[in-house]
Write an enzyme that holds these catalytic residues in place. Structure first.
Site, PDB file in Angstrom:
ATOM      1  N   GLN A 130     -10.903   0.058  -9.533  1.00  0.00           N
ATOM      2  CA  GLN A 130     -12.055   0.998 -10.099  1.00  0.00           C
ATOM      3  C   GLN A 130     -11.195   1.806 -10.851  1.00  0.00           C
ATOM      4  OE1 GLN A 130     -15.161  -0.063 -10.588  1.00  0.00           O
ATOM      5  NE2 GLN A 130     -14.462  -1.703  -9.072  1.00  0.00           N
ATOM      6  N   ASP A 177       3.185   3.876  -4.868  1.00  0.00           N
ATOM      7  CA  ASP A 177       4.434   4.696  -4.972  1.00  0.00           C
ATOM      8  C   ASP A 177       4.933   4.674  -6.589  1.00  0.00           C
ATOM      9  OD1 ASP A 177       4.591   4.771  -2.345  1.00  0.00           O
ATOM     10  OD2 ASP A 177       5.790   3.051  -2.008  1.00  0.00           O
ATOM     11  N   GLU A 182      -8.617   6.486   2.159  1.00  0.00           N
ATOM     12  CA  GLU A 182      -7.767   7.773   3.052  1.00  0.00           C
ATOM     13  C   GLU A 182      -8.518   9.001   2.860  1.00  0.00           C
ATOM     14  OE1 GLU A 182      -3.535   5.939   2.759  1.00  0.00           O
ATOM     15  OE2 GLU A 182      -4.274   6.995   1.114  1.00  0.00           O
TER      16      GLU A 182
END
Length: 317
Positions: free
Chosen positions: A228, A256, A190
């Protein structure tokens, strides 16, 4: 009014089943379904509540599924501030294939909301009798809702004097960042999409986070890196958490849980490294849990001593 308020414009009921195997055309004999409340902000509220935070959730509901969602959230002891919608609240479906250990996730977009319906969610935030200290807006945006909905949420949170936390992507993230927020939680893909280039190294990631902070668009970036580990970057510090050696049962809800743990700790005034430790433990606890289950307070407490956090050398860059 609680210290933390979450906003979920596209809530859901999450359904989870076990199935021996997934194959086309055959009737797939599933286990009895497990149903959990879902949607980004709702999941964050569930984690904050489990970790002892004071939280309320604002979200729209419609139809029988919306009523079920409300009952599921209330059952967990979380205060709900609900607005009505003319459409049925969506469902998501996750199937665990027992033969392979793979998960198959089916995520529905949600039905279009009318303007008065999504505006009612905003108005609930604006009209809170007591002002929260932190507002968390998280999750996808359903059809019919403008892409700048998170930017408007940010403006309204600022008017309340609250710190704004955003977990979304694409144009919704860009619009919110243009307003200036306190914290964002993108994943590596993102953030790469947002900055328009592939972020391949740790230095690339820290530099991209620092550029956002320097521009005034956010004060903190919590960047999840999948297998990672993760980064937490502020103006002064860049912290790296190594991936934990745990048995992964389900990746559902990890992000979340991470954000819920981080926000819960920050709301309690915890130092940045301590809050980061809680977030990583919460995310790790979630992936150890089956189906759509989130972390538990006991699991978070047990995992925290095992979280490895280091200072990134590029912090002064």
């Amino acid at each position: 009014m609680p210290d933390i308020v979450t906003l979920t414009i596209n809530p859901a009921v999450d359904i989870f089943v076990n199935v021996p195997r997934v194959e086309p055309t055959a009737k797939l004999r599933c286990s009895a379904p497990k149903r959990d409340p879902g949607g980004g902000g709702i999941n964050v509220a569930r984690v904050v509540h489990r970790l002892g935070g004071d939280v309320a959730a604002i979200y729209p509901t419609g139809g029988a599924i919306g009523q079920l969602l409300h009952r599921l959230i209330e059952r967990e002891g979380i205060d709900s501030i609900v607005t009505p919608s003319h459409v049925e609240t969506r469902e998501n479906f996750t199937a665990y294939e027992e033969e392979t250990g793979q998960q198959f996730r089916f995520v529905l977009p949600g039905s279009p909301l009318h303007r008065p319906e999504w505006e009612a969610v905003l108005d609930k935030l604006t009209s809170l009798a007591d002002k929260p200290r932190i507002v968390v807006a998280s999750g996808s945006v359903p059809p019919g809702v403008p892409e700048d909905i998170y930017a408007e949420m940010t403006r309204r949170a600022r008017a309340l004097g609250a710190r704004m936390v955003i977990d979304t992507s694409g144009r919704s993230l860009a619009a919110a960042l243009a307003e200036g927020v306190t914290l964002i939680k993108p994943n590596q893909n993102e953030l790469s999409e947002f900055v328009g280039r592939q972020l391949e190294t740790e230095s690339d990631c820290v530099a991209a986070c620092r550029a956002l902070i320097k521009s005034g668009r956010t004060k903190l970036v919590a960047l999840t890196l999948g297998e990672q580990g993760s980064l937490l970057v502020s103006e002064e510090r860049a912290l790296r958490a190594k991936p934990m050696r745990i048995e992964v049962v389900s990746a559902v809800g990890a992000g979340d849980s991470f954000l819920g743990g981080l926000v819960a700790a920050l709301a309690k005034g915890e130092a940045l490294d301590r809050a980061f430790r809680v977030a990583v433990a919460a995310a790790s606890a979630a992936v150890m849990s089956p189906g759509t289950e989130l972390c538990t307070a006991d699991d978070v407490r047990d995992l925290m001593p095992r979280v490895e956090i280091t200072e990134v050398a590029a912090a002064a860059a």
